[in-house]
Scaffold this motif. Structure first.
Motif, PDB file in Angstrom:
ATOM      1  N   SER A 151       0.836  -1.201   0.000  1.00  0.00           N
ATOM      2  CA  SER A 151       0.000   0.000   0.000  1.00  0.00           C
ATOM      3  C   SER A 151       0.871   1.251   0.000  1.00  0.00           C
ATOM      4  O   SER A 151       1.969   1.263   0.554  1.00  0.00           O
ATOM      5  CB  SER A 151      -0.929   0.017   1.223  1.00  0.00           C
ATOM      6  OG  SER A 151      -0.184   0.056   2.422  1.00  0.00           O
ATOM      7  N   THR A 172      -2.903  -8.194  -1.987  1.00  0.00           N
ATOM      8  CA  THR A 172      -3.667  -6.950  -1.997  1.00  0.00           C
ATOM      9  C   THR A 172      -2.706  -5.809  -2.284  1.00  0.00           C
ATOM     10  O   THR A 172      -1.730  -5.613  -1.548  1.00  0.00           O
ATOM     11  CB  THR A 172      -4.367  -6.717  -0.649  1.00  0.00           C
ATOM     12  OG1 THR A 172      -5.291  -7.776  -0.405  1.00  0.00           O
ATOM     13  CG2 THR A 172      -5.124  -5.390  -0.661  1.00  0.00           C
ATOM     14  N   THR A 174      -2.811  -1.708  -3.036  1.00  0.00           N
ATOM     15  CA  THR A 174      -3.696  -0.543  -3.031  1.00  0.00           C
ATOM     16  C   THR A 174      -2.900   0.745  -3.161  1.00  0.00           C
ATOM     17  O   THR A 174      -1.839   0.905  -2.570  1.00  0.00           O
ATOM     18  CB  THR A 174      -4.536  -0.487  -1.737  1.00  0.00           C
ATOM     19  OG1 THR A 174      -3.657  -0.484  -0.601  1.00  0.00           O
ATOM     20  CG2 THR A 174      -5.454  -1.683  -1.630  1.00  0.00           C
ATOM     21  N   ASN A 175      -3.435   1.644  -3.968  1.00  0.00           N
ATOM     22  CA  ASN A 175      -3.026   3.042  -4.023  1.00  0.00           C
ATOM     23  C   ASN A 175      -1.538   3.238  -4.270  1.00  0.00           C
ATOM     24  O   ASN A 175      -0.783   3.696  -3.414  1.00  0.00           O
ATOM     25  CB  ASN A 175      -3.454   3.770  -2.745  1.00  0.00           C
ATOM     26  CG  ASN A 175      -4.945   3.670  -2.518  1.00  0.00           C
ATOM     27  OD1 ASN A 175      -5.723   3.671  -3.471  1.00  0.00           O
ATOM     28  ND2 ASN A 175      -5.359   3.557  -1.267  1.00  0.00           N
ATOM     29  N   ALA A 183      -0.848  -0.283 -10.281  1.00  0.00           N
ATOM     30  CA  ALA A 183      -0.781  -1.251  -9.189  1.00  0.00           C
ATOM     31  C   ALA A 183       0.223  -2.348  -9.535  1.00  0.00           C
ATOM     32  O   ALA A 183       1.076  -2.705  -8.720  1.00  0.00           O
ATOM     33  CB  ALA A 183      -2.159  -1.845  -8.916  1.00  0.00           C
ATOM     34  N   ASP A 200      -6.326  -2.297  -6.255  1.00  0.00           N
ATOM     35  CA  ASP A 200      -7.235  -1.167  -6.080  1.00  0.00           C
ATOM     36  C   ASP A 200      -6.470   0.149  -6.183  1.00  0.00           C
ATOM     37  O   ASP A 200      -5.572   0.418  -5.386  1.00  0.00           O
ATOM     38  CB  ASP A 200      -7.919  -1.284  -4.712  1.00  0.00           C
ATOM     39  CG  ASP A 200      -8.943  -0.195  -4.477  1.00  0.00           C
ATOM     40  OD1 ASP A 200      -9.196   0.600  -5.405  1.00  0.00           O
ATOM     41  OD2 ASP A 200      -9.493  -0.134  -3.363  1.00  0.00           O
ATOM     42  N   GLN A 201      -6.851   0.956  -7.167  1.00  0.00           N
ATOM     43  CA  GLN A 201      -6.262   2.278  -7.356  1.00  0.00           C
ATOM     44  C   GLN A 201      -7.264   3.397  -7.074  1.00  0.00           C
ATOM     45  O   GLN A 201      -7.049   4.535  -7.501  1.00  0.00           O
ATOM     46  CB  GLN A 201      -5.735   2.407  -8.789  1.00  0.00           C
ATOM     47  CG  GLN A 201      -4.464   1.631  -9.076  1.00  0.00           C
ATOM     48  CD  GLN A 201      -3.253   2.273  -8.452  1.00  0.00           C
ATOM     49  OE1 GLN A 201      -2.984   2.111  -7.266  1.00  0.00           O
ATOM     50  NE2 GLN A 201      -2.503   3.021  -9.240  1.00  0.00           N
TER      51      GLN A 201
END
Length: 498
Positions: A151, A172, A174-175, A183, A200-201
């Motif tokens: 992350s 996972t 993310t961001n 990602a 997840d962006q």
């Protein structure tokens, strides 16, 4: 085969390092050793190491060198102004059960390495001195990253370049921040498996992409959830690529944003795009290239058995010469099915057949559907069964009333996902709706929390009870089979207002 222990709080580099009571204090002490196949380096939980860890020696296939942790408490943390873990030429390495935080360079960087496994590693805020990203491997072979979290990277979350044999499993990411950050980016690599990841962006500081594959060979991308970013999967060029059973959503940021895009960066052939749920974005699948791009070939591209809904543009766009097919897809009304250049239509190289337009994708397989060829009747499919849910509120303390919509529902494959609630899509962060008498929050796992607003309760002209009902739709996790039902909230007025 020796186990070396390192404890930043109680250890000393004058110790032997071979048991917990005589642990080393620093990673640099471990670097001074000549590690042998089968050796392990275990970092004490709760320790913090403010230094880069260079891995210089190799294990073997049957006896890899392991970097892990021991003890109880929080995972050991590596901070570094450079990379967290860095290696050149080392092979047969396992890195597990660590945290790498606030590194100036990459969290883990490997060049010309082979047979690496990274698992159960947490990365937070890497690449702070530049845009090197979190985990990167280049000119390497047989790299596996699994069950890890990344992350807040500055740069790509995972960056792979010229790797033969790459697996990204159940992670996972993310961001990943930065104008050039995705990602995950995989360049000029082969034998690729990307499965079961949550990428997840949504809250990245730039609407770049989620997953980029440039010139891949023999790649499978399946059962992932991808959300946010300017695009979902950019699978440019390459051959023998399967993109299947993914949930791709919330790809916004540009007028050209797409769920799956291909056709640029080289020749493209033998793509199978199937079973995906593509929703809440701009374009669905696009086969395109810039106007000034070279004349690449795009052959045998099959787009079938996908579900498209809540798209501002078309489910399929083809505006460069291509051969393939678009068939047996389900498209929610309000989303255009295709946008194909007239010259390609006239060439008859990209066929469109047996696609279904439905009012609501959750009931697509149990309702009459309109296809591009004719009107057909789809038989009811019992693979997913939703059962009506009730919530009865007699007393209220101000806390949320909780339950799960899916616990009494069934599916043949044992997987259920809440896709829609109250005629809105349920995103990765769930959905909050305001009802007649309260506010309800739901998530994709079917959990709900209903908070009563007593100011909305009627004080007269009632028989002691009021209720409100919310519709919902579920599917089997791959959007192959679906069903819908309702949740009714019953409020006993006499008890609540007394």
């Amino acid at each position: 085969m020796t186990i070396y222990y390192v404890n930043s709080a109680t250890g000393s580099d004058r110790n032997s390092g071979t048991n917990q009571t005589s642990a080393f204090a620093t990673l640099s002490k471990v670097e001074s050793l000549k590690l042998k196949p089968g050796d392990s380096v275990l970092l004490a939980k709760g320790s913090v190491f403010n230094e880069q860890f260079d891995i210089k020696y190799s294990g073997t296939d049957s006896a890899p060198i392991k970097i892990g942790s021991y003890g109880t408490g929080a995972a050991p943390v590596i901070h570094s102004g450079g990379d967290g873990i860095h290696s050149l030429y080392a092979s047969n390495i396992v890195v597990e059960n660590l945290k790498i935080s606030n590194s100036g360079g990459s969290a883990i960087s490997g060049g010309s390495v082979s047979n690496w496994t990274v698992r159960h590693v947490e990365v937070d805020k890497s690449g702070l001195s530049g845009e090197t990203g979190a985990m990167n491997f280049r000119n390497s072979k047989n790299i596996t990253i699994e069950n890890s979290t990344i992350s807040g990277a500055k740069g790509d979350g995972v960056w792979i370049d010229k790797v033969e044999g790459f697996k990204l499993l159940n992670n996972t990411v993310t961001n990943s921040h930065g104008a050039k950050a995705d990602a995950v980016q995989v360049n000029d690599s082969s034998n690729i498996l990307i499965r079961g990841n949550h990428l997840d962006q949504t809250n990245a500081d730039s609407p770049k992409g989620v997953l980029v594959l440039i010139r891949p060979e023999n790649a499978v991308v399946e059962n992932n959830t991808l959300s946010g970013g300017g695009f979902g999967i950019s699978a440019q060029a390459g051959k023998n690529v399967a993109i299947r059973d993914n949930d791709i959503s919330e790809f916004h940021g540009y007028s050209w944003s797409f769920a799956v895009g291909l056709g640029d960066e080289g020749n493209t052939r033998d793509y199978d795009i199937a079973g995906n749920h593509i929703h809440d974005g701009a374009w669905g699948v696009v086969i395109t290239a810039p106007a000034d791009a070279p004349s690449y070939t795009r052959t045998n591209i099959k787009v079938h058995d996908n579900v498209f809904d809540d798209l501002s543009q078309s489910a399929l766009k083809v505006d460069r010469p291509a051969s393939g097919s678009f068939s047996n897809n389900t498209i929610e009304s309000g989303t255009n099915a295709t946008n194909i250049s007239p010259s390609i239509v006239d060439a008859h190289t990209f066929t469109v057949s047996n696609n279904h337009t439905v009012a609501n994708v959750e009931t697509a397989l149990a309702s009459p559907v309109v296809t591009t060829a004719a009107v057909t009747e789809a038989p009811a499919d019992p693979a997913v069964v939703a059962v009506h849910d009730n919530l009865k509120i007699i007393t209220d303390t101000g806390d949320a009333h909780r339950g799960n919509l899916l616990e009494n529902d069934t599916s043949d494959n044992g997987t259920l996902v809440l896709r829609r609630f109250g005629d809105e899509s349920v995103g990765k962060d769930g959905l909050t709706l305001t009802g007649d008498y309260g506010v309800i929050h739901v998530d994709r796992e079917g959990n709900y929390a209903y908070t009563l607003d007593e100011t909305k309760l009627p004080t007269h002209d009632h028989d002691g009870h009021v209720s409100e009902t919310f519709s919902y739709g579920i599917d089997d996790g791959n959007s192959y089979h679906s069903d819908g039902d309702t949740l009714t909230v019953y409020l006993h007025m006499d008890s609540l207002l007394s």
